[in-house]
Design an enzyme around this catalytic site. Structure first.
Site, mmCIF file in Angstrom:
data_model
loop_
_atom_site.group_PDB
_atom_site.id
_atom_site.type_symbol
_atom_site.label_atom_id
_atom_site.label_comp_id
_atom_site.label_asym_id
_atom_site.label_seq_id
_atom_site.Cartn_x
_atom_site.Cartn_y
_atom_site.Cartn_z
ATOM 1 N N LYS A 22 0.958 -1.014 0.069
ATOM 2 C CA LYS A 22 -0.454 -0.072 -0.336
ATOM 3 C C LYS A 22 0.836 0.905 -0.250
ATOM 4 C CE LYS A 22 -1.722 1.591 3.640
ATOM 5 N NZ LYS A 22 -1.909 3.084 4.470
ATOM 6 N N ASN A 23 2.164 1.087 0.565
ATOM 7 C CA ASN A 23 2.706 2.651 0.827
ATOM 8 C C ASN A 23 3.446 3.026 -0.290
ATOM 9 O OD1 ASN A 23 1.545 3.060 3.757
ATOM 10 N ND2 ASN A 23 3.133 2.162 4.434
ATOM 11 N N CYS A 116 -5.634 7.440 9.145
ATOM 12 C CA CYS A 116 -6.119 6.668 10.111
ATOM 13 C C CYS A 116 -5.337 7.973 11.192
ATOM 14 C CB CYS A 116 -4.371 5.849 10.072
ATOM 15 S SG CYS A 116 -5.818 4.541 8.960
ATOM 16 N N ARG A 121 -0.644 14.420 13.265
ATOM 17 C CA ARG A 121 0.080 14.656 12.263
ATOM 18 C C ARG A 121 -0.162 15.237 11.280
ATOM 19 N NH1 ARG A 121 -1.218 8.748 9.575
ATOM 20 N NH2 ARG A 121 0.328 9.377 8.755
ATOM 21 N N ASP A 305 4.377 0.646 12.436
ATOM 22 C CA ASP A 305 3.461 -0.361 11.714
ATOM 23 C C ASP A 305 3.287 -1.096 11.481
ATOM 24 O OD1 ASP A 305 2.316 2.279 10.421
ATOM 25 O OD2 ASP A 305 2.959 1.888 8.170
ATOM 26 N N ARG A 397 -8.174 -0.512 4.391
ATOM 27 C CA ARG A 397 -7.744 0.411 3.670
ATOM 28 C C ARG A 397 -6.485 -0.022 3.484
ATOM 29 N NH1 ARG A 397 -7.778 6.279 6.453
ATOM 30 N NH2 ARG A 397 -6.515 6.409 4.802
HETATM 31 C C1 UD1 Z 1 4.185 7.002 6.121
HETATM 32 C C2 UD1 Z 1 3.473 5.890 6.267
HETATM 33 C C3 UD1 Z 1 3.222 5.062 7.463
HETATM 34 C C4 UD1 Z 1 3.911 5.013 8.418
HETATM 35 C C5 UD1 Z 1 5.303 6.116 8.972
HETATM 36 C C6 UD1 Z 1 6.149 6.006 9.284
HETATM 37 C C7 UD1 Z 1 2.748 6.035 3.627
HETATM 38 C C8 UD1 Z 1 1.154 6.583 3.106
HETATM 39 N N1 UD1 Z 1 2.184 6.026 5.372
HETATM 40 O O1 UD1 Z 1 3.058 8.026 6.709
HETATM 41 O O2 UD1 Z 1 2.130 3.989 7.660
HETATM 42 O O3 UD1 Z 1 3.344 4.749 9.718
HETATM 43 O O4 UD1 Z 1 4.802 6.645 7.257
HETATM 44 O O5 UD1 Z 1 6.982 4.980 8.901
HETATM 45 O O6 UD1 Z 1 3.599 5.442 3.104
HETATM 46 N N2 UD1 Z 1 5.549 14.717 10.787
HETATM 47 C C9 UD1 Z 1 6.087 15.969 10.983
HETATM 48 N N3 UD1 Z 1 5.846 16.612 10.558
HETATM 49 C C10 UD1 Z 1 5.559 16.052 8.872
HETATM 50 C C11 UD1 Z 1 5.572 14.868 8.870
HETATM 51 C C12 UD1 Z 1 5.927 13.912 9.125
HETATM 52 O O7 UD1 Z 1 6.064 16.488 12.075
HETATM 53 O O8 UD1 Z 1 5.255 17.692 8.137
HETATM 54 C C13 UD1 Z 1 6.226 13.385 11.787
HETATM 55 C C14 UD1 Z 1 4.200 12.690 12.118
HETATM 56 O O9 UD1 Z 1 3.673 13.374 12.580
HETATM 57 C C15 UD1 Z 1 5.065 11.673 12.692
HETATM 58 C C16 UD1 Z 1 6.857 11.239 12.227
HETATM 59 O O10 UD1 Z 1 7.542 12.730 11.790
HETATM 60 O O11 UD1 Z 1 5.062 11.743 14.276
HETATM 61 C C17 UD1 Z 1 6.448 9.897 11.361
HETATM 62 O O12 UD1 Z 1 5.601 11.186 10.160
HETATM 63 P P1 UD1 Z 1 6.124 10.270 8.257
HETATM 64 O O13 UD1 Z 1 7.445 9.513 7.926
HETATM 65 O O14 UD1 Z 1 5.985 11.635 7.597
HETATM 66 O O15 UD1 Z 1 4.575 8.929 7.632
HETATM 67 P P2 UD1 Z 1 4.211 9.321 6.822
HETATM 68 O O16 UD1 Z 1 4.329 9.855 5.649
HETATM 69 O O17 UD1 Z 1 2.885 10.422 7.034
#
Ligand code: UD1
Length: 420
Positions: A22-23, A116, A121, A305, A397
């Site tokens: 998915k990711n 989710c 986030r 995850d 999902r």
């Molecule tokens: C992706 C995955 C999700 C997984 C996560 C961490 C997809 C679609 N989803 O989510 O399944 O759990 O990686 O491996 O690929 N953060 C900030 N600011 C930002 C962006 C992120 O503070 O602008 C923080 C988030 O709140 C979180 C951490 O960084 O605490 C990790 O987020 P991120 O690696 O960006 O995860 P996603 O890309 O949302």
């Protein structure tokens, strides 16, 4: 309303092939707007989030088809650069469309992404990186308007190796003349898959899988064909299922290296895991040993995850385990529901203390997010009696044919429509 009913106590056996990730597929679908041509994407799982991405692509003006696990996107015509609010709210990863549309059309309109329920986030890292690239962001009432007359290549240091921010930057600068470097980039296998996909359409990207990614922009992108990697978290789900339910199974069509951290923990709790080229064979232990400390970390560390899955495994271990969730605050949604099933779990901030109990017992529980739903189903496989899981839309999902897959391994599981 559909619910999943599971009657626990049956050991699992057999072999199962794992779906596409998915990711990986979600950013790849967004990236398909870049080439202004045809992208053929194989091993695409049929998930709600994939269907939402296809709806977004259609809304943007792309021609889209999806059959037998293959998506074909023709992005020759883009008639619109905004992602409708109702689709943005359905899925957090829709934020990736911002980078893709900026690269293709120099502008994008999205609203704050949904997804989710994993606590706060933010997308500040995406926005900071865009600013450094000369992209102007205007925010009004939750809507984000991005414009860029020209994107300026530069060096971007990410304060945290965010998966989504790394992907968004890769997409945004793909067609920008010059070299952009991402320092402290996320190293997840899905980032490597995105690089492979983009390079297959003519992009010049190297370094994915390390913490420095270099993107040398090129205007000349072309039609491409790609096969999505296997979903490492779905593989971990089936492994956890075997460990708690008992039995032995082969988990096929995977890249075992992608789940090294999970395999190490399964071995520590007593499971035997044989690693082959593209599969693992897992045998459940007689009894589950506790694991002193599990820390969720960016890849190649233990994946957030899979944290709910490991908590479920530890719930019936012979002793106490500690889990520290370092990536997402508020990602212990499953603990309360596991407690309803008899688990003994205390939470304080980022730490969960899991005191193993002899048995879990079936009851009515509700999924609060995708991975919490999967972990409740895994718990139900070893629970006495019947468990009824509601909010199965979360499971849909991320898992394709979830009940069929587990029943193929011998689980007593069915989806029932309770709307009447
Ligand atoms: C992706 C995955 C999700 C997984 C996560 C961490 C997809 C679609 N989803 O989510 O399944 O759990 O990686 O491996 O690929 N953060 C900030 N600011 C930002 C962006 C992120 O503070 O602008 C923080 C988030 O709140 C979180 C951490 O960084 O605490 C990790 O987020 P991120 O690696 O960006 O995860 P996603 O890309 O949302």
């Amino acid at each position: 309303m559909s619910v999943i009913k599971i009657r626990g106590g049956r050991p699992l056996s057999g072999s199962i092939a794992v779906q596409g990730a998915k990711n990986s597929v979600l950013p790849i679908l967004a990236a398909s707007v870049l080439n202004g041509g045809k992208s053929i994407i194989h091993n695409c799982p049929d998930l709600t989030d994939v269907r939402i991405s296809l709806d977004i692509l259609k809304h943007l003006g792309c021609d889209v088809s999806f059959s037998n696990g293959t998506v074909v996107v023709d992005s020759s015509e883009i008639t619109c650069t905004s992602v409708p609010d109702e689709l943005m709210r359905c899925m957090r990863s829709s934020v990736i469309f911002a980078g893709a549309l900026l690269a293709r059309a120099g502008k994008a309109q999205i609203s704050y992404p949904g997804g989710c329920n994993l606590g706060h986030r933010p997308i500040d890292l995406h926005l900071k990186a865009f600013k450094k690239l000369g992209i102007i962001t205007e925010e009004e009432h939750g809507n984000l308007n991005f414009t860029a007359d020209s994107i300026s290549p530069c060096q971007i240091f990410l304060e945290f190796p965010s998966v989504g921010a790394t992907e968004n930057i890769m997409l945004a600068v793909c067609r920008t003349h010059g070299t952009t470097t991402i320092i402290n980039a996320a190293r997840e296998p899905e980032i490597v898959d995105l690089q492979v996909f983009l390079n297959s359409m003519g992009a010049h990207i190297r370094g994915a899988g390390t913490d420095v990614i270099e993107i040398e922009g090129t205007e000349k992108l072309h039609d491409c064909e790609h096969t999505v990697i296997a979903d490492r978290i779905v593989a971990a789900t089936y492994m956890a299922a075997v460990v708690v339910a008992g039995g032995r199974a082969e988990i096929k069509n995977i890249v075992p290296n992608h789940i090294s951290a999970f395999i190490a923990v399964m071995r520590e709790c007593g499971a035997s895991v044989t690693v082959c080229d593209d599969s693992v064979i897992i045998t459940a232990p007689k009894y589950i040993r506790p694991v002193k400390m599990i820390n969720t970390l960016p890849y190649p560390g233990f994946p957030t995850d899979a944290q709910s899955l490991v908590m479920t495994v530890m719930a019936t271990a012979r002793g106490t385990s500690i889990i520290k969730e370092n990536i997402f605050g508020g990602r212990f949604n499953h603990a309360g529901e596991l407690a309803r099933m008899g688990a003994d779990i205390s939470i304080a901030d980022k730490i969960a203390v899991v005191r193993g109990v002899r048995n879990l017992s079936g009851c009515d529980v509700a999924a609060a997010d995708l991975r919490s739903g999967a972990s409740l189903a895994v718990a139900a496989l070893c629970a006495h009696g019947e468990t009824k899981i509601s909010n199965v839309c979360y499971i849909d999902r991320g898992y394709e044919n979830f009940e069929q897959a587990l029943s193929l391994l011998g689980a007593d599981i069915e989806r029932v429509d309770e709307s009447d």
